[in-house]
Scaffold this motif. Structure first.
Motif, PDB file in Angstrom:
ATOM      1  N   ALA A   1       0.808  -1.224   0.000  1.00 17.77           N
ATOM      2  CA  ALA A   1       0.000   0.000   0.000  1.00 17.77           C
ATOM      3  C   ALA A   1       0.842   1.276   0.000  1.00 17.77           C
ATOM      4  N   TRP A   2       2.015   1.216   0.611  1.00 18.76           N
ATOM      5  CA  TRP A   2       2.812   2.433   0.807  1.00 18.76           C
ATOM      6  C   TRP A   2       4.107   2.457   0.021  1.00 18.76           C
ATOM      7  N   GLY A   3       4.675   1.300  -0.288  1.00 17.97           N
ATOM      8  CA  GLY A   3       5.947   1.273  -0.979  1.00 17.97           C
ATOM      9  C   GLY A   3       7.026   1.983  -0.182  1.00 17.97           C
ATOM     10  N   GLU A   4       7.873   2.736  -0.869  1.00 20.40           N
ATOM     11  CA  GLU A   4       8.974   3.420  -0.191  1.00 20.40           C
ATOM     12  C   GLU A   4       8.497   4.486   0.793  1.00 20.40           C
ATOM     13  N   ASP A   5       7.264   4.958   0.642  1.00 21.19           N
ATOM     14  CA  ASP A   5       6.732   5.950   1.583  1.00 21.19           C
ATOM     15  C   ASP A   5       6.617   5.379   2.997  1.00 21.19           C
ATOM     16  N   ALA A   6       6.642   4.070   3.135  1.00 24.29           N
ATOM     17  CA  ALA A   6       6.595   3.467   4.467  1.00 24.29           C
ATOM     18  C   ALA A   6       7.803   3.880   5.307  1.00 24.29           C
ATOM     19  N   GLY A   7       8.873   4.286   4.664  1.00 27.14           N
ATOM     20  CA  GLY A   7      10.058   4.711   5.398  1.00 27.14           C
ATOM     21  C   GLY A   7       9.802   5.909   6.295  1.00 27.14           C
ATOM     22  N   THR A   8       8.835   6.762   5.915  1.00 27.53           N
ATOM     23  CA  THR A   8       8.541   7.932   6.739  1.00 27.53           C
ATOM     24  C   THR A   8       7.933   7.535   8.080  1.00 27.53           C
ATOM     25  N   LEU A   9       7.434   6.308   8.186  1.00 27.36           N
ATOM     26  CA  LEU A   9       6.774   5.863   9.416  1.00 27.36           C
ATOM     27  C   LEU A   9       7.770   5.418  10.477  1.00 27.36           C
ATOM     28  N   ALA A  10       9.055   5.389  10.130  1.00 30.80           N
ATOM     29  CA  ALA A  10      10.058   5.028  11.141  1.00 30.80           C
ATOM     30  C   ALA A  10      10.038   6.004  12.308  1.00 30.80           C
ATOM     31  N   THR A  11       9.713   7.267  12.038  1.00 28.70           N
ATOM     32  CA  THR A  11       9.661   8.250  13.121  1.00 28.70           C
ATOM     33  C   THR A  11       8.547   7.914  14.113  1.00 28.70           C
ATOM     34  N   LEU A  12       7.520   7.264  13.631  1.00 34.10           N
ATOM     35  CA  LEU A  12       6.428   6.852  14.510  1.00 34.10           C
ATOM     36  C   LEU A  12       6.930   5.850  15.545  1.00 34.10           C
ATOM     37  N   ALA A  13       7.819   4.961  15.115  1.00 32.25           N
ATOM     38  CA  ALA A  13       8.401   3.981  16.029  1.00 32.25           C
ATOM     39  C   ALA A  13       9.446   4.614  16.934  1.00 32.25           C
ATOM     40  N   GLU A  14      10.233   5.523  16.402  1.00 22.98           N
ATOM     41  CA  GLU A  14      11.284   6.156  17.206  1.00 22.98           C
ATOM     42  C   GLU A  14      10.695   6.927  18.389  1.00 22.98           C
ATOM     43  N   ALA A  15       9.487   7.445  18.231  1.00 20.24           N
ATOM     44  CA  ALA A  15       8.853   8.203  19.309  1.00 20.24           C
ATOM     45  C   ALA A  15       8.461   7.315  20.486  1.00 20.24           C
ATOM     46  N   ARG A  16       8.505   5.994  20.304  1.00 19.62           N
ATOM     47  CA  ARG A  16       8.099   5.071  21.366  1.00 19.62           C
ATOM     48  C   ARG A  16       9.261   4.619  22.245  1.00 19.62           C
ATOM     49  N   HIS A  17      10.439   5.148  22.026  1.00 23.89           N
ATOM     50  CA  HIS A  17      11.588   4.731  22.845  1.00 23.89           C
ATOM     51  C   HIS A  17      11.334   4.996  24.329  1.00 23.89           C
ATOM     52  N   ARG A  18      10.720   6.126  24.648  1.00 25.19           N
ATOM     53  CA  ARG A  18      10.521   6.436  26.065  1.00 25.19           C
ATOM     54  C   ARG A  18       9.532   5.468  26.710  1.00 25.19           C
ATOM     55  N   ASP A  19       8.646   4.852  25.917  1.00 27.35           N
ATOM     56  CA  ASP A  19       7.748   3.839  26.475  1.00 27.35           C
ATOM     57  C   ASP A  19       8.541   2.629  26.958  1.00 27.35           C
ATOM     58  N   CYS A  20       9.595   2.294  26.226  1.00 26.99           N
ATOM     59  CA  CYS A  20      10.429   1.163  26.641  1.00 26.99           C
ATOM     60  C   CYS A  20      11.096   1.436  27.989  1.00 26.99           C
ATOM     61  N   GLU A  21      11.388   2.682  28.254  1.00 31.88           N
ATOM     62  CA  GLU A  21      12.072   3.050  29.496  1.00 31.88           C
ATOM     63  C   GLU A  21      11.121   3.089  30.684  1.00 31.88           C
ATOM     64  N   ARG A  22       9.792   3.069  30.419  1.00 38.02           N
ATOM     65  CA  ARG A  22       8.785   3.191  31.492  1.00 38.02           C
ATOM     66  C   ARG A  22       9.079   4.434  32.341  1.00 38.02           C
ATOM     67  N   ARG A  23       9.302   5.531  31.649  1.00 34.39           N
ATOM     68  CA  ARG A  23       9.671   6.776  32.331  1.00 34.39           C
ATOM     69  C   ARG A  23       8.485   7.730  32.350  1.00 34.39           C
ATOM     70  N   PRO A  24       8.035   8.172  33.533  1.00 32.99           N
ATOM     71  CA  PRO A  24       6.905   9.098  33.589  1.00 32.99           C
ATOM     72  C   PRO A  24       7.285  10.481  33.062  1.00 32.99           C
ATOM     73  N   PHE A  25       6.285  11.269  32.725  1.00 33.71           N
ATOM     74  CA  PHE A  25       6.501  12.615  32.213  1.00 33.71           C
ATOM     75  C   PHE A  25       6.687  13.584  33.379  1.00 33.71           C
TER      76      PHE A  25
END
Length: 256
Positions: free
Chosen positions: A87-111
């Motif tokens: 559905a997205w082809g190479e445009d799927a690469g732009t969605l990597a930022t969506l995953a990168e934003a979840r790093h802090r979830d891995c840390e279980r760090r409150p805001f």
């Protein structure tokens, strides 16, 4: 490795976006279904292990695959990545930022501050809604409208999930109903601003900009102090969800 696997995952685990996909124009459904399915997989990844390092490794796997797709490399056969590539082809690469934003979830760090919450919502909900809206015909010049809508919808979703987030160590470090009310005001203001500008956005994008059911009611209850989102928030019953999605499908209205 089919589109049906993506829609079934949404039906089971993300019913609001599943309904939005059904309400979208037929030409946009594959892109939206695969986008929301990959978002679901990414969002769940940090919680599939209690070990932050293991969660980071799993999250990085998604980032690496999306970045490879952005370079034109087809992914390995996968229930979500394969239809996403179709559905997205190479445009799927732009969605990597969506995953990168979840790093802090891995840390279980409150805001520590409200600004951190807003930045997180902009990076997650904001990136997701802009990706969806762009595929549904929204022009670059309308990006601010989508950003306001995404911030409002994203903050509302974050507040609705706050009891669970607090238990996971991903809420506010210092729980204060006044802070929750401030976030609700920011969400309400974002939605109102987007609503005032709705005529600039094509009707085709209604499904991409759908904020979910009963969002204004939730925000008004938090602002008025009748709901403390640190302890419990009103749940959406099936009738309310169906009514909200029916309105979206019949009228094409994503604003209130």
């Amino acid at each position: 490795m089919t589109l049906e696997a993506c829609t079934e995952a949404l039906r089971q685990h993300d019913p609001d976006r599943f309904g939005a996909v059904l309400a979208a124009e037929a030409q946009d459904r594959p892109a939206l279904a695969t986008l929301y399915a990959i978002n679901l997989e990414i969002a769940r990844t940090p919680f599939q292990s209690n070990e932050p390092m293991l969660s980071e490794i799993r999250l990085q796997w998604w980032i690496d695959r999306l970045q490879e797709m952005g370079r034109g490399v087809a992914p390995p056969l996968h229930d979500v990545l394969t239809p996403l590539w179709d559905a997205w082809g190479e445009d799927a690469g732009t969605l990597a930022t969506l995953a990168e934003a979840r790093h802090r979830d891995c840390e279980r760090r409150p805001f520590a501050t409200l600004a951190e919450v807003v930045d997180y919502v902009d990076a997650t909900a904001g990136t997701l809604m802009w990706s969806a809206a762009r595929r549904c015909g929204v022009a670059e010049g309308q990006r601010d409208i989508v950003a306001h809508q995404a911030r409002g919808a994203g903050l509302a979703a974050w507040l609705r999930a706050l009891p669970q987030l607090q238990a996971l160590g991903l809420g506010l470090g210092q729980p204060d109903p006044a802070d929750a009310a401030s976030l609700a005001v920011a969400a309400r203001d974002g939605l109102r601003l987007a609503a005032r500008l709705h005529r600039k956005v094509p009707r085709r994008a209604a499904a991409a900009l759908y904020p979910g059911p009963r969002v204004p009611r939730l925000l008004s209850e938090i602002i008025a102090g009748r709901v403390d989102p640190f302890t419990a928030t009103p749940q959406i019953v099936p009738f309310q969800r169906r009514a909200s999605l029916a309105r979206l499908a019949l009228t094409g209205r994503w604003w209130r």
